[in-house]
Design a protein around this motif. Sequence first.
Motif, PDB file in Angstrom:
ATOM      1  N   VAL A  57       0.827  -0.968   0.068  1.00  0.00           N
ATOM      2  CA  VAL A  57      -0.081  -0.002   0.048  1.00  0.00           C
ATOM      3  C   VAL A  57       0.902   1.194  -0.233  1.00  0.00           C
ATOM      4  N   LEU A  58       1.888   1.266   0.905  1.00  0.00           N
ATOM      5  CA  LEU A  58       2.778   2.327   0.685  1.00  0.00           C
ATOM      6  C   LEU A  58       3.652   2.675  -0.522  1.00  0.00           C
ATOM      7  N   ALA A  59       3.867   1.577  -1.094  1.00  0.00           N
ATOM      8  CA  ALA A  59       4.563   1.650  -2.296  1.00  0.00           C
ATOM      9  C   ALA A  59       3.692   2.218  -3.365  1.00  0.00           C
ATOM     10  N   ALA A  60       2.380   1.549  -3.576  1.00  0.00           N
ATOM     11  CA  ALA A  60       1.092   2.282  -4.225  1.00  0.00           C
ATOM     12  C   ALA A  60       1.055   3.643  -3.910  1.00  0.00           C
ATOM     13  N   PHE A  61       1.044   4.119  -2.747  1.00  0.00           N
ATOM     14  CA  PHE A  61       0.810   5.512  -2.416  1.00  0.00           C
ATOM     15  C   PHE A  61       2.032   6.420  -3.053  1.00  0.00           C
ATOM     16  N   ALA A  62       3.149   5.854  -3.003  1.00  0.00           N
ATOM     17  CA  ALA A  62       4.486   6.698  -3.279  1.00  0.00           C
ATOM     18  C   ALA A  62       4.266   6.905  -4.809  1.00  0.00           C
ATOM     19  N   ASP A  63       3.803   5.728  -5.515  1.00  0.00           N
ATOM     20  CA  ASP A  63       3.715   5.767  -7.129  1.00  0.00           C
ATOM     21  C   ASP A  63       2.600   6.782  -7.466  1.00  0.00           C
ATOM     22  N   ALA A  64       1.647   6.858  -6.714  1.00  0.00           N
ATOM     23  CA  ALA A  64       0.447   7.713  -6.912  1.00  0.00           C
ATOM     24  C   ALA A  64       1.004   9.051  -6.763  1.00  0.00           C
ATOM     25  N   CYS A  65       1.689   9.392  -5.745  1.00  0.00           N
ATOM     26  CA  CYS A  65       2.301  10.770  -5.619  1.00  0.00           C
ATOM     27  C   CYS A  65       3.218  11.201  -6.573  1.00  0.00           C
TER      28      CYS A  65
END
Length: 139
Positions: A57-65
Motif C-alpha cells: 500500500v505504501l509503495a502504491a501511494f508513493a507511485d500515486a504521488c
Amino acid sequence: MARVYATSPQYETYTGDTAPADITIRLRRASQFLDAAVFRLCWYEVDDTGMPTNELVLAAFADACCAQVQWGIEVGDVTGAAAVGWSEVEIGTAKLRRSDTVSTGDQAPGRQIAPAVWDALRSPDLTRDLFVLGLVVSC
C-alpha cells in the motif's frame, strides 16, 4: 504534520527523470492533494502517524504521488492556478484565450487526479484485505 508518501529517489525511479529542485515541496503538495481527494475515501491500515502499515500500500501511494507530480509538470500546472485569471489577451497579432467558465483553480489541469494515480491504486497486488479503493466506513 502532513504525511508525505514519496521521496525524491522514488520520484526519479518512477519517472526515470532527474527530480526538479523543488521536488520535496511538490511531493508534499501531491500527498496532501491525494489525501484530501482520494486516500481519505479508501480503507487501509495505518500506524499512529496515519501512514499505511502495509509495504504494498505504501509503495502504491508513493507511485500515486509521483504520478501526480509528473502529471502537474507535464500539463504545465503544478498548483492549479493556470486556469484562473485572464480570459483573452492580445499582444500584437498574437491572441491567447482561456475558458471564461473557469473561475477557480479546482478545474485546472494541475488539480485533476492524474490517470496514472488510478493505475497505481488499482494494482492487482492491492488485494481487498490490504486496500479498498473508495470504501468509507464509519464506526
